[in-house]
Write a protein that holds these residues in place. Structure first.
Motif, PDB file in Angstrom:
ATOM      1  N   GLN A   1      28.343  37.157 -19.019  1.00 37.02           N
ATOM      2  CA  GLN A   1      28.551  36.797 -20.418  1.00 37.02           C
ATOM      3  C   GLN A   1      27.280  36.142 -20.964  1.00 37.02           C
ATOM      4  O   GLN A   1      27.117  34.922 -20.924  1.00 37.02           O
ATOM      5  CB  GLN A   1      29.747  35.852 -20.550  1.00 37.02           C
ATOM      6  CG  GLN A   1      31.059  36.441 -20.054  1.00 37.02           C
ATOM      7  CD  GLN A   1      31.628  37.472 -21.013  1.00 37.02           C
ATOM      8  OE1 GLN A   1      32.014  37.164 -22.143  1.00 37.02           O
ATOM      9  NE2 GLN A   1      31.689  38.720 -20.569  1.00 37.02           N
ATOM     10  N   ARG A   2      26.377  36.955 -21.435  1.00 42.17           N
ATOM     11  CA  ARG A   2      25.103  36.472 -21.949  1.00 42.17           C
ATOM     12  C   ARG A   2      25.048  36.690 -23.458  1.00 42.17           C
ATOM     13  O   ARG A   2      25.890  37.355 -24.029  1.00 42.17           O
ATOM     14  CB  ARG A   2      23.955  37.204 -21.256  1.00 42.17           C
ATOM     15  CG  ARG A   2      23.968  37.015 -19.740  1.00 42.17           C
ATOM     16  CD  ARG A   2      23.021  37.959 -19.051  1.00 42.17           C
ATOM     17  NE  ARG A   2      23.136  37.871 -17.598  1.00 42.17           N
ATOM     18  CZ  ARG A   2      22.637  38.759 -16.748  1.00 42.17           C
ATOM     19  NH1 ARG A   2      21.969  39.824 -17.221  1.00 42.17           N
ATOM     20  NH2 ARG A   2      22.796  38.604 -15.448  1.00 42.17           N
ATOM     21  N   ALA A   3      24.007  36.129 -24.087  1.00 41.00           N
ATOM     22  CA  ALA A   3      23.910  36.210 -25.548  1.00 41.00           C
ATOM     23  C   ALA A   3      23.818  37.643 -26.034  1.00 41.00           C
ATOM     24  O   ALA A   3      24.411  38.005 -27.052  1.00 41.00           O
ATOM     25  CB  ALA A   3      22.706  35.403 -26.027  1.00 41.00           C
ATOM     26  N   HIS A   4      23.083  38.490 -25.315  1.00 44.46           N
ATOM     27  CA  HIS A   4      22.861  39.857 -25.781  1.00 44.46           C
ATOM     28  C   HIS A   4      23.352  40.913 -24.792  1.00 44.46           C
ATOM     29  O   HIS A   4      23.050  42.093 -24.953  1.00 44.46           O
ATOM     30  CB  HIS A   4      21.378  40.077 -26.082  1.00 44.46           C
ATOM     31  CG  HIS A   4      20.866  39.175 -27.163  1.00 44.46           C
ATOM     32  ND1 HIS A   4      21.229  39.326 -28.481  1.00 44.46           N
ATOM     33  CD2 HIS A   4      20.038  38.097 -27.111  1.00 44.46           C
ATOM     34  CE1 HIS A   4      20.631  38.389 -29.213  1.00 44.46           C
ATOM     35  NE2 HIS A   4      19.916  37.626 -28.405  1.00 44.46           N
ATOM     36  N   PHE A   5      24.100  40.501 -23.788  1.00 44.14           N
ATOM     37  CA  PHE A   5      24.681  41.445 -22.833  1.00 44.14           C
ATOM     38  C   PHE A   5      25.962  40.845 -22.269  1.00 44.14           C
ATOM     39  O   PHE A   5      26.023  39.656 -21.962  1.00 44.14           O
ATOM     40  CB  PHE A   5      23.714  41.740 -21.685  1.00 44.14           C
ATOM     41  CG  PHE A   5      24.320  42.601 -20.608  1.00 44.14           C
ATOM     42  CD1 PHE A   5      24.267  43.975 -20.696  1.00 44.14           C
ATOM     43  CD2 PHE A   5      24.961  42.024 -19.522  1.00 44.14           C
ATOM     44  CE1 PHE A   5      24.842  44.780 -19.711  1.00 44.14           C
ATOM     45  CE2 PHE A   5      25.540  42.817 -18.531  1.00 44.14           C
ATOM     46  CZ  PHE A   5      25.476  44.195 -18.624  1.00 44.14           C
ATOM     47  N   ALA A   6      26.971  41.677 -22.135  1.00 41.41           N
ATOM     48  CA  ALA A   6      28.223  41.217 -21.530  1.00 41.41           C
ATOM     49  C   ALA A   6      28.948  42.401 -20.910  1.00 41.41           C
ATOM     50  O   ALA A   6      28.832  43.535 -21.385  1.00 41.41           O
ATOM     51  CB  ALA A   6      29.120  40.539 -22.566  1.00 41.41           C
ATOM     52  N   ASP A   7      29.677  42.128 -19.832  1.00 44.63           N
ATOM     53  CA  ASP A   7      30.597  43.121 -19.302  1.00 44.63           C
ATOM     54  C   ASP A   7      31.855  42.420 -18.818  1.00 44.63           C
ATOM     55  O   ASP A   7      31.874  41.205 -18.591  1.00 44.63           O
ATOM     56  CB  ASP A   7      29.969  43.994 -18.220  1.00 44.63           C
ATOM     57  CG  ASP A   7      29.482  43.205 -17.011  1.00 44.63           C
ATOM     58  OD1 ASP A   7      29.466  41.953 -17.063  1.00 44.63           O
ATOM     59  OD2 ASP A   7      29.118  43.842 -16.006  1.00 44.63           O
ATOM     60  N   ALA A   8      32.928  43.178 -18.721  1.00 49.61           N
ATOM     61  CA  ALA A   8      34.232  42.607 -18.408  1.00 49.61           C
ATOM     62  C   ALA A   8      35.127  43.663 -17.777  1.00 49.61           C
ATOM     63  O   ALA A   8      34.897  44.871 -17.924  1.00 49.61           O
ATOM     64  CB  ALA A   8      34.887  42.039 -19.670  1.00 49.61           C
ATOM     65  N   ILE A   9      36.152  43.181 -17.089  1.00 48.37           N
ATOM     66  CA  ILE A   9      37.206  44.022 -16.545  1.00 48.37           C
ATOM     67  C   ILE A   9      38.503  43.693 -17.288  1.00 48.37           C
ATOM     68  O   ILE A   9      38.855  42.520 -17.440  1.00 48.37           O
ATOM     69  CB  ILE A   9      37.398  43.792 -15.041  1.00 48.37           C
ATOM     70  CG1 ILE A   9      36.129  44.176 -14.272  1.00 48.37           C
ATOM     71  CG2 ILE A   9      38.599  44.580 -14.528  1.00 48.37           C
ATOM     72  CD1 ILE A   9      35.830  45.655 -14.273  1.00 48.37           C
ATOM     73  N   THR A  10      39.200  44.708 -17.748  1.00 45.07           N
ATOM     74  CA  THR A  10      40.479  44.528 -18.430  1.00 45.07           C
ATOM     75  C   THR A  10      41.544  45.369 -17.734  1.00 45.07           C
ATOM     76  O   THR A  10      41.297  46.527 -17.388  1.00 45.07           O
ATOM     77  CB  THR A  10      40.391  44.950 -19.905  1.00 45.07           C
ATOM     78  OG1 THR A  10      39.427  44.138 -20.571  1.00 45.07           O
ATOM     79  CG2 THR A  10      41.735  44.793 -20.602  1.00 45.07           C
ATOM     80  N   VAL A  11      42.713  44.788 -17.533  1.00 43.44           N
ATOM     81  CA  VAL A  11      43.851  45.518 -16.978  1.00 43.44           C
ATOM     82  C   VAL A  11      44.994  45.426 -17.982  1.00 43.44           C
ATOM     83  O   VAL A  11      45.465  44.330 -18.302  1.00 43.44           O
ATOM     84  CB  VAL A  11      44.292  44.954 -15.616  1.00 43.44           C
ATOM     85  CG1 VAL A  11      45.507  45.726 -15.099  1.00 43.44           C
ATOM     86  CG2 VAL A  11      43.143  45.047 -14.605  1.00 43.44           C
TER      87      VAL A  11
END
Length: 280
Positions: free
Chosen positions: A123-133
């Protein structure tokens, strides 16, 4: 004519981007802080009087005597719950009408609902990734014509990634979400993906758009008109463009136009979307 319009739409497609610079948007894959989030309410007017081919995935369409109209009310939301987690949900209700030369059928009420949890990875200012279920809850009735749901529970794990960059006073944004939707009763699986890319026009006005793809993998869901898995068959490529205006930092009306660009053995149509999002 229809193929040319779809190619033109695909070329000009832009997607959600935010004119307010300096902060990541409260949207997946950026996870909002605990107590913060976003609610977006929309009404969607869909109409179709054409069909995609039954035997192949194609952008070509043919006229059909079976016309389909839908007015859908939808609430999309996310709520930060702390420690990198968020509750996400998509609630739907609709009025559907299917018209044939000698008969017309209508059904209204709840459709299938979607609820899940997201966990932020980077979770960065200009990049993010996540997992959603997500879980897709079969609240839509299947006894109506046309039916309002699939009548089956499904689970959908997704991987989401997003990047953004400031070009002076403008913010460019790109993102991708991909994952399977698996129906628990029989294992019928759809591969789904949505991509976003865009740039703010001026401080308050934003060009928006969507690109969505779904492909059904299970062979026992292919005979749409003859199998009990007919409602699980969903082969479609859909795109859309629109505008979002920031009345305030947290309140943003939106209007968009969406079109089915390609598909297989389902209706081909277009949809007008109007709504408003509220960040808190």
């Amino acid at each position: 004519m229809h193929i040319r319009r779809r190619k033109l739409l695909a070329l000009v497609m832009l997607v959600v981007c935010y004119a307010e610079c300096g902060q990541s948007a409260y949207a997946q894959p950026w996870i909002p802080p605990a107590g913060s989030g976003k609610i977006k309410t929309t009404v969607r007017f869909y109409h179709s009087d054409r069909l995609f081919p039954k035997t192949s995935f194609s952008s070509s369409t043919t006229p059909t005597h079976s016309k389909l109209s839908e007015t859908q009310f939808r609430i999309d939301g996310e709520q930060g719950i702390g420690q990198g987690w968020a509750l996400v949900y998509q609630l739907r209700a609709a009025l559907l009408t299917k018209s044939k030369p000698k008969a017309s059928y209508s059904a209204g009420g709840l459709q299938d609902q979607q609820i899940g949890v997201s966990y932020g990875l980077r979770q960065r200012a200009h990049f993010a990734d996540a997992i959603t279920v997500n879980a897709i809850i079969p609240t839509g009735r299947t006894s109506t014509i046309p039916q309002l749901g699939t009548g089956a529970l499904a689970v959908e794990p997704d991987y989401e990634v997003g990047v953004e960059h400031n070009f002076g006073s403008r913010l460019a944004y790109a993102g991708l979400s991909v994952g399977p939707r698996i129906y628990v009763r029989d294992g019928v699986t759809q591969i789904r993906a949505s991509a976003v890319v865009g740039v703010g026009l001026i401080r308050r006005l934003t060009v928006i758009g969507t690109l969505f793809f779904s492909k059904t993998l299970a062979s026992n869901a292919l005979a749409v008109s003859t199998t009990p898995n007919a409602s699980e068959f969903y082969n479609i490529l859909r795109g859309g463009v629109g505008l979002e205006y920031a009345v305030t930092k947290n309140v943003r009306p939106v209007i968009a136009y969406q079109m089915d660009l390609a598909g297989q053995s389902i209706h081909a149509g277009s949809r007008l979307v109007a709504g408003v999002s509220w960040r808190y």
